[in-house]
Write a protein that holds these residues in place. Structure first.
Motif, PDB file in Angstrom:
ATOM      1  N   TYR A 106     -18.075  18.679  50.120  1.00 45.25           N
ATOM      2  CA  TYR A 106     -19.516  18.717  49.876  1.00 45.25           C
ATOM      3  C   TYR A 106     -20.148  17.408  50.348  1.00 45.25           C
ATOM      4  CZ  TYR A 106     -17.548  22.174  46.689  1.00 45.25           C
ATOM      5  OH  TYR A 106     -16.833  23.200  46.151  1.00 45.25           O
ATOM      6  N   PRO A 107     -20.326  17.260  51.651  1.00 44.46           N
ATOM      7  CA  PRO A 107     -20.809  15.989  52.198  1.00 44.46           C
ATOM      8  C   PRO A 107     -22.214  15.610  51.742  1.00 44.46           C
ATOM      9  CG  PRO A 107     -20.776  17.710  53.888  1.00 44.46           C
ATOM     10  CD  PRO A 107     -20.048  18.262  52.705  1.00 44.46           C
ATOM     11  N   LEU A 108     -22.994  16.562  51.251  1.00 49.60           N
ATOM     12  CA  LEU A 108     -24.358  16.260  50.811  1.00 49.60           C
ATOM     13  C   LEU A 108     -24.426  15.873  49.339  1.00 49.60           C
ATOM     14  CD1 LEU A 108     -26.379  19.086  52.642  1.00 49.60           C
ATOM     15  CD2 LEU A 108     -25.917  16.749  53.402  1.00 49.60           C
ATOM     16  N   SER A 109     -23.318  15.959  48.643  1.00 49.25           N
ATOM     17  CA  SER A 109     -23.303  15.631  47.221  1.00 49.25           C
ATOM     18  C   SER A 109     -23.271  14.121  47.024  1.00 49.25           C
ATOM     19  CB  SER A 109     -22.091  16.273  46.539  1.00 49.25           C
ATOM     20  OG  SER A 109     -22.053  15.941  45.174  1.00 49.25           O
ATOM     21  N   LEU A 110     -24.154  13.631  46.155  1.00 47.09           N
ATOM     22  CA  LEU A 110     -24.230  12.199  45.882  1.00 47.09           C
ATOM     23  C   LEU A 110     -23.429  11.803  44.653  1.00 47.09           C
ATOM     24  CD1 LEU A 110     -28.047  11.613  46.568  1.00 47.09           C
ATOM     25  CD2 LEU A 110     -26.127  11.319  48.143  1.00 47.09           C
ATOM     26  N   ASP A 111     -23.121  12.763  43.782  1.00 46.42           N
ATOM     27  CA  ASP A 111     -22.415  12.474  42.530  1.00 46.42           C
ATOM     28  C   ASP A 111     -20.909  12.517  42.725  1.00 46.42           C
ATOM     29  OD1 ASP A 111     -24.793  12.255  41.090  1.00 46.42           O
ATOM     30  OD2 ASP A 111     -24.876  14.426  40.744  1.00 46.42           O
ATOM     31  N   GLU A 112     -20.226  11.706  41.929  1.00 46.59           N
ATOM     32  CA  GLU A 112     -18.770  11.776  41.883  1.00 46.59           C
ATOM     33  C   GLU A 112     -18.362  12.851  40.877  1.00 46.59           C
ATOM     34  OE1 GLU A 112     -16.683  10.302  43.712  1.00 46.59           O
ATOM     35  OE2 GLU A 112     -17.744   8.593  44.587  1.00 46.59           O
ATOM     36  N   PRO A 113     -17.252  13.549  41.102  1.00 46.70           N
ATOM     37  CA  PRO A 113     -16.778  14.506  40.098  1.00 46.70           C
ATOM     38  C   PRO A 113     -16.303  13.775  38.853  1.00 46.70           C
ATOM     39  CG  PRO A 113     -15.132  14.211  41.816  1.00 46.70           C
ATOM     40  CD  PRO A 113     -16.359  13.465  42.267  1.00 46.70           C
ATOM     41  N   LEU A 114     -16.422  14.438  37.705  1.00 44.03           N
ATOM     42  CA  LEU A 114     -15.979  13.831  36.452  1.00 44.03           C
ATOM     43  C   LEU A 114     -14.459  13.759  36.396  1.00 44.03           C
ATOM     44  CD1 LEU A 114     -18.421  15.671  34.038  1.00 44.03           C
ATOM     45  CD2 LEU A 114     -18.530  13.279  34.751  1.00 44.03           C
ATOM     46  N   PHE A 115     -13.795  14.851  36.706  1.00 42.87           N
ATOM     47  CA  PHE A 115     -12.339  14.934  36.779  1.00 42.87           C
ATOM     48  C   PHE A 115     -11.982  16.220  37.505  1.00 42.87           C
ATOM     49  CE2 PHE A 115     -13.974  15.820  32.533  1.00 42.87           C
ATOM     50  CZ  PHE A 115     -13.635  17.146  32.346  1.00 42.87           C
ATOM     51  N   TRP A 116     -10.708  16.527  37.618  1.00 41.22           N
ATOM     52  CA  TRP A 116     -10.296  17.650  38.461  1.00 41.22           C
ATOM     53  C   TRP A 116      -8.970  18.233  37.974  1.00 41.22           C
ATOM     54  CZ3 TRP A 116     -11.525  12.765  40.143  1.00 41.22           C
ATOM     55  CH2 TRP A 116     -10.438  11.879  40.240  1.00 41.22           C
ATOM     56  N   ILE A 117      -8.655  19.421  38.475  1.00 40.06           N
ATOM     57  CA  ILE A 117      -7.397  20.100  38.186  1.00 40.06           C
ATOM     58  C   ILE A 117      -6.746  20.462  39.512  1.00 40.06           C
ATOM     59  CG2 ILE A 117      -6.302  22.127  37.156  1.00 40.06           C
ATOM     60  CD1 ILE A 117      -8.623  22.294  35.233  1.00 40.06           C
ATOM     61  N   HIS A 118      -5.482  20.118  39.667  1.00 39.95           N
ATOM     62  CA  HIS A 118      -4.731  20.469  40.875  1.00 39.95           C
ATOM     63  C   HIS A 118      -3.895  21.704  40.562  1.00 39.95           C
ATOM     64  CE1 HIS A 118      -2.860  18.774  44.760  1.00 39.95           C
ATOM     65  NE2 HIS A 118      -2.476  20.039  44.632  1.00 39.95           N
ATOM     66  N   LEU A 119      -4.195  22.813  41.231  1.00 42.19           N
ATOM     67  CA  LEU A 119      -3.488  24.073  41.013  1.00 42.19           C
ATOM     68  C   LEU A 119      -2.326  24.201  41.987  1.00 42.19           C
ATOM     69  CD1 LEU A 119      -6.650  26.384  40.837  1.00 42.19           C
ATOM     70  CD2 LEU A 119      -5.442  25.366  38.901  1.00 42.19           C
ATOM     71  N   ASN A 120      -1.159  24.583  41.464  1.00 44.14           N
ATOM     72  CA  ASN A 120       0.003  24.739  42.346  1.00 44.14           C
ATOM     73  C   ASN A 120       1.022  25.637  41.651  1.00 44.14           C
ATOM     74  OD1 ASN A 120       2.020  24.567  44.209  1.00 44.14           O
ATOM     75  ND2 ASN A 120       2.116  22.332  44.266  1.00 44.14           N
ATOM     76  N   VAL A 121       1.037  26.906  42.006  1.00 41.00           N
ATOM     77  CA  VAL A 121       1.968  27.850  41.396  1.00 41.00           C
ATOM     78  C   VAL A 121       2.454  28.820  42.473  1.00 41.00           C
ATOM     79  CG1 VAL A 121       0.094  29.405  40.710  1.00 41.00           C
ATOM     80  CG2 VAL A 121       2.263  29.536  39.515  1.00 41.00           C
ATOM     81  N   ASP A 122       3.732  29.186  42.419  1.00 45.35           N
ATOM     82  CA  ASP A 122       4.277  30.117  43.412  1.00 45.35           C
ATOM     83  C   ASP A 122       4.893  31.358  42.778  1.00 45.35           C
ATOM     84  OD1 ASP A 122       6.596  29.083  42.331  1.00 45.35           O
ATOM     85  OD2 ASP A 122       7.135  27.927  44.108  1.00 45.35           O
ATOM     86  N   TYR A 123       4.812  31.466  41.435  1.00 44.40           N
ATOM     87  CA  TYR A 123       5.318  32.672  40.783  1.00 44.40           C
ATOM     88  C   TYR A 123       4.565  32.881  39.468  1.00 44.40           C
ATOM     89  CZ  TYR A 123       8.441  36.103  38.708  1.00 44.40           C
ATOM     90  OH  TYR A 123       8.935  37.255  38.146  1.00 44.40           O
ATOM     91  N   PRO A 124       4.163  34.093  39.167  1.00 47.44           N
ATOM     92  CA  PRO A 124       4.402  35.376  39.847  1.00 47.44           C
ATOM     93  C   PRO A 124       3.415  35.660  40.984  1.00 47.44           C
ATOM     94  CG  PRO A 124       3.211  35.754  37.826  1.00 47.44           C
ATOM     95  CD  PRO A 124       3.461  34.274  37.889  1.00 47.44           C
TER      96      PRO A 124
END
Length: 395
Positions: A106-124
């Motif tokens: 989002y190059p037009l966004s001026l705000d920083e995100p508060l925090f984030w979640i990294h999703l990584n699952v391969d089953y099911p």
């Protein structure tokens, strides 16, 4: 034109005019390809010359091929990121990597995100991605930065309402899954087993992340509540499974600007705020300034008052069903309410007497009298409800 890497291979020339027919030959001389590889030449129709514009082409390539795993070069410049951070392990990334990628999305966004979640699952099922918690304002600007859906790093759409719960539309970021069917109807998508599992998984990950932040850093969580409170309340009101988890970290604010969890607040007021049935009474206002007089009256009696702000000031829906909720409303004085009831009661009695004197046929034929009866009864009911609400609030 295409030529294999194998020694002595001939050039293959494939031609198609857009129909189901094509020709394939082996050109020679100046049309023969000297090096291995493939050249694709497109002839643009007269009414599609916009696709010859460099800016238009760059925009299309950037949107759909921004994270393609194969290098894309346009006008001598590589325009895509072949290894976006959602394809990497969280242990290999820093906070700065996540913030930098957010602004890449989002190059037009001026705000920083508060925090984030990294999703990584391969089953099911297979699912990768990153979901960012933005600073959510009351305006609910949902159309600006949407979650982007990819399949093997190819952009598909930013309309993911059939893939994730509705309240998660407030988040930003990327979801990449080859298991989401793309060329199907909406009803089929909603019923798809993989989509349902992905939906449930994402909801759980979001709730677990918020719970973890609350337990590890209560003070930091409270500082962010002004930005994430709207999102949490929206989720609690719209998703039962999310409510079951969020009720332990959702915060309520009183007129002293103190924050409590639902259980903490119930314990805080239950000793002093009971009705005649020994049920805990929760008082709240959605406009502290306009209802200042009523709040002051409640405070004089030693009662505590919650504040509900914004579009989702639905405090009654957040507290347990076993707790009685009373809304402090801006009502006219009791004497005025009583006068309204007396006047309207007389009108009801008069209308009923006239209807009875006219008989059944005459009564049915007089729509005006019937309308007056209905209006009077509705007003009577509203006045009675107002009296009951005020009396309960003052008891």
């Amino acid at each position: 034109w295409s030529k294999s890497y194998k020694e002595g291979s001939a050039t293959a020339h494939w031609v198609c005019d857009g129909s189901t027919e094509f020709s394939l030959d082996e050109p020679t001389g100046e049309h023969e390809k000297a090096e291995r590889g493939t050249d694709v030449v497109l002839h643009v129709a007269d009414d599609s010359d916009e696709f010859l514009d460099e800016t238009r082409l760059r925009g299309i390539l950037t949107k759909y091929c921004k994270f393609l795993p194969v290098t894309i070069e346009f006008e001598g410049e590589v325009i895509n990121n072949t290894a976006p951070i959602w394809t990497k392990q969280p242990s290999d990334l820093t906070d700065e990597d996540y913030k930098k990628f957010y602004h890449e999305l989002y190059p037009l966004s001026l705000d920083e995100p508060l925090f984030w979640i990294h999703l990584n699952v391969d089953y099911p099922f297979n699912l990768t991605g990153i979901l960012y918690f933005p600073k959510v304002k009351d305006e609910l600007q949902l159309q600006r930065n949407k979650i982007q859906l990819y399949s093997r790093q190819v952009f598909i759409t930013d309309e993911v309402k059939d893939v994730v719960p509705e309240f998660l539309m407030l988040l930003h970021g990327v979801i990449d899954s080859p298991d989401i069917p793309l060329n199907v109807s909406r009803s089929f998508l909603q019923a798809d087993a993989a989509v349902k599992k992905i939906n449930t998984y994402i909801t759980k990950k979001v709730a677990d992340k918020l719970s973890s932040l609350f337990k590890q850093d209560r003070a930091g969580f409270e500082e962010k509540w002004g930005d994430i409170g709207l999102f949490v309340k929206y989720g609690m009101l719209s998703d039962e499974k999310f409510y079951d988890k969020a009720k332990d970290f959702a915060l309520l604010q009183n007129t002293d600007e103190k924050l409590f969890t639902i259980n903490e607040y119930t314990e805080h007021v239950q000793a002093n705020q009971k009705d005649k049935n020994d049920t805990t009474v929760v008082l709240y206002t959605n406009d502290a300034e306009a209802q200042h007089g009523y709040i002051a009256a409640a405070r004089e009696r030693g009662y505590d008052v919650l504040v509900g702000r914004g579009l989702l000031a639905e405090i009654p829906a957040l507290v347990p069903e076993a707790t009685r909720r009373v809304l402090i409303v801006h009502q006219p004085p009791l004497r005025e309410v009583a006068e309204q009831i007396r006047t309207r009661s007389e009108e009801v009695a008069a209308a009923l007497r006239e209807a009875m004197n006219a008989g059944a046929d005459g009564y049915l034929g007089k729509s005006l009298e019937a309308g007056e009866i209905g209006t009077a009864l509705q007003t009577l009911g509203r006045c009675a409800l107002a009296l009951t609400t005020i009396a309960d609030a003052r008891s």
